[in-house]
Motif scaffolding. Structure first.
Motif, PDB file in Angstrom:
ATOM      1  N   LEU A   9     -10.862  -8.281  12.477  1.00  0.00           N
ATOM      2  CA  LEU A   9     -10.340  -8.471  11.711  1.00  0.00           C
ATOM      3  C   LEU A   9     -10.114  -7.319  10.280  1.00  0.00           C
ATOM      4  O   LEU A   9     -11.186  -7.513   9.611  1.00  0.00           O
ATOM      5  N   GLY A  10      -9.443  -7.215   9.954  1.00  0.00           N
ATOM      6  CA  GLY A  10      -9.257  -5.847   9.073  1.00  0.00           C
ATOM      7  C   GLY A  10      -9.081  -5.802   7.817  1.00  0.00           C
ATOM      8  O   GLY A  10      -9.078  -7.173   6.813  1.00  0.00           O
ATOM      9  N   LYS A  17      -6.830  -5.158  -0.522  1.00  0.00           N
ATOM     10  CA  LYS A  17      -6.990  -3.954  -0.980  1.00  0.00           C
ATOM     11  C   LYS A  17      -6.836  -3.569  -2.074  1.00  0.00           C
ATOM     12  O   LYS A  17      -7.720  -3.013  -2.647  1.00  0.00           O
ATOM     13  N   ARG A  18      -6.255  -4.088  -2.781  1.00  0.00           N
ATOM     14  CA  ARG A  18      -5.286  -3.418  -4.091  1.00  0.00           C
ATOM     15  C   ARG A  18      -6.867  -4.042  -5.670  1.00  0.00           C
ATOM     16  O   ARG A  18      -5.973  -3.661  -6.174  1.00  0.00           O
ATOM     17  N   LYS A  19      -7.240  -5.347  -5.037  1.00  0.00           N
ATOM     18  CA  LYS A  19      -8.161  -5.870  -6.117  1.00  0.00           C
ATOM     19  C   LYS A  19      -9.192  -5.958  -4.984  1.00  0.00           C
ATOM     20  O   LYS A  19      -9.918  -6.618  -4.784  1.00  0.00           O
ATOM     21  N   PHE A  51     -13.969  -5.196  -0.845  1.00  0.00           N
ATOM     22  CA  PHE A  51     -15.504  -5.238  -0.651  1.00  0.00           C
ATOM     23  C   PHE A  51     -16.046  -3.071  -0.386  1.00  0.00           C
ATOM     24  O   PHE A  51     -16.930  -3.140  -1.315  1.00  0.00           O
ATOM     25  N   GLY A  52     -16.021  -3.203   0.742  1.00  0.00           N
ATOM     26  CA  GLY A  52     -16.139  -2.249   1.269  1.00  0.00           C
ATOM     27  C   GLY A  52     -16.426  -1.367   0.360  1.00  0.00           C
ATOM     28  O   GLY A  52     -16.276   0.348  -0.049  1.00  0.00           O
ATOM     29  N   ASP A 174      -2.462  -6.173   8.164  1.00  0.00           N
ATOM     30  CA  ASP A 174      -1.625  -6.544   7.288  1.00  0.00           C
ATOM     31  C   ASP A 174      -0.278  -6.387   7.511  1.00  0.00           C
ATOM     32  O   ASP A 174       0.591  -6.369   6.977  1.00  0.00           O
ATOM     33  N   VAL A 175       0.040  -5.459   8.266  1.00  0.00           N
ATOM     34  CA  VAL A 175       1.143  -4.721   9.141  1.00  0.00           C
ATOM     35  C   VAL A 175       1.760  -5.193  10.189  1.00  0.00           C
ATOM     36  O   VAL A 175       0.854  -5.641  11.212  1.00  0.00           O
ATOM     37  N   ASP A 176       2.748  -5.056  11.182  1.00  0.00           N
ATOM     38  CA  ASP A 176       3.592  -5.302  11.943  1.00  0.00           C
ATOM     39  C   ASP A 176       2.627  -4.314  13.240  1.00  0.00           C
ATOM     40  O   ASP A 176       2.839  -4.533  14.405  1.00  0.00           O
TER      41      ASP A 176
END
Ligand code: ATP
Ligand code: IP8
Length: 262
Positions: A9-10, A17-19, A51-52, A174-176
């Protein structure tokens, strides 16, 4: 272990990832439900996302040697962030009805100069034999040369797949899938099928993302190259934002995404 599927689960899909410190709660919950509905036995690995990664980048943990006193603050902060995210993922899996057992990779992995030199799957195996679902995650682990190194969820997945003779792995992002950008970057083509031998050439055509502590999409593909010659037959990279795609991929239906044939 041949029927078990490794699923990452990416961080790109379960967080924003921007927040920093943001979780895509609804998506995470839906993905956990899809894991449960598929009826498949899985090992779940999750990434660092918002988070990381921001903390690893702040402390430049991916690049520098962290020894002596320096380590305590930085290393603890990154590990704590990952444990917070892990707790959220574990709760979501449990709420979906999955009996999970979370294991912190730093207790069974050692690296040297950022490469894995020790990876002990004994406990993961036992957890599977007990009918539970192991949950692993990107972590900060001991490194005999650097003091500490980050291990990505991608590298964890590759080691687990190799050492447990797993045949299929699915990366939920989050991408195809993997895109090849054409000339002016306005046109992009989704790579639907690619062999592991073609990955090396593909990596040369992709742009490195400076904002990712573990190398982003290029880091992922470089990790996947290590699966050559293992029991693994197929790796899928799919979009977790599309409802029901993960469930379909798990049960072996043909889905939109990038399929890497090993
Ligand atoms: P994490 O490492 O936090 O777990 P992840 O494994 O979900 O994250 P990333 O390593 O962030 O995924 O890689 C996916 C991201 O890579 C996408 O959000 C996408 O914007 C970016 N990306 C950059 N170049 C490409 C490309 N050529 N094809 C597909 N995605 C790309
Ligand atoms: O998100 C990174 O794991 P990834 C883990 O799978 C840390 O690359 C600690 C940033």
């Amino acid at each position: 272990m041949k029927d078990i599927i490794a699923v990452k689960l990416g961080g790109s899909i379960i967080t924003n990832k921007r927040k920093p410190w943001s979780v895509n709660k609804e998506v995470l919950e839906r993905l956990c439900s899809e894991l449960a509905e598929s009826g498949k036995r899985v090992i779940v690995i999750h990434g660092g996302g918002s988070f990381g990664h921001p903390l690893a980048i702040k402390y430049q943990l991916a690049e520098k040697i962290v020894k002596g006193k320096e380590w305590s603050g930085m290393v603890h902060e990154v590990r704590k962030a990952m444990l917070i995210l892990n707790d959220i993922v574990v709760k979501a899996l449990e709420n979906a009805g999955i009996n999970v057992f979370s294991l912190q990779p730093s207790s069974f992995v050692v690296m040297d100069k950022g490469e894995v030199t020790y990876f002990d799957v004994t406990v993961i195996k036992r957890v599977l034999e007990m009918g539970l679902t192991p949950v692993l995650f990107g972590d900060v682990v001991l490194d005999v040369s650097y003091g500490f190194s980050i291990i990505s969820g991608d590298k964890i997945l590759v080691n687990v797949v190799r050492d447990l003779n797993i045949k299929r792995a699915i990366f939920v992002t989050d991408v195809d899938g993997i895109f090849l950008y054409k000339e002016d970057e306005r046109r992009r083509i989704l790579i639907d099928n690619i062999s592991i031998d073609e990955l090396r050439d593909l990596v040369k055509l992709l742009r490195q993302e400076p904002s990712d502590a573990t190398g982003g999409i290029i880091g992922k593909l470089q990790s996947l190259m290590l699966l050559k010659g293992t029991s693994c037959k197929e790796v899928l990279i799919i979009n977790g934002g599309v409802p029901d795609l993960l469930r379909k991929a798990l049960i072996g239906e043909s889905v939109k995404g990038t399929r890497i044939i090993i």
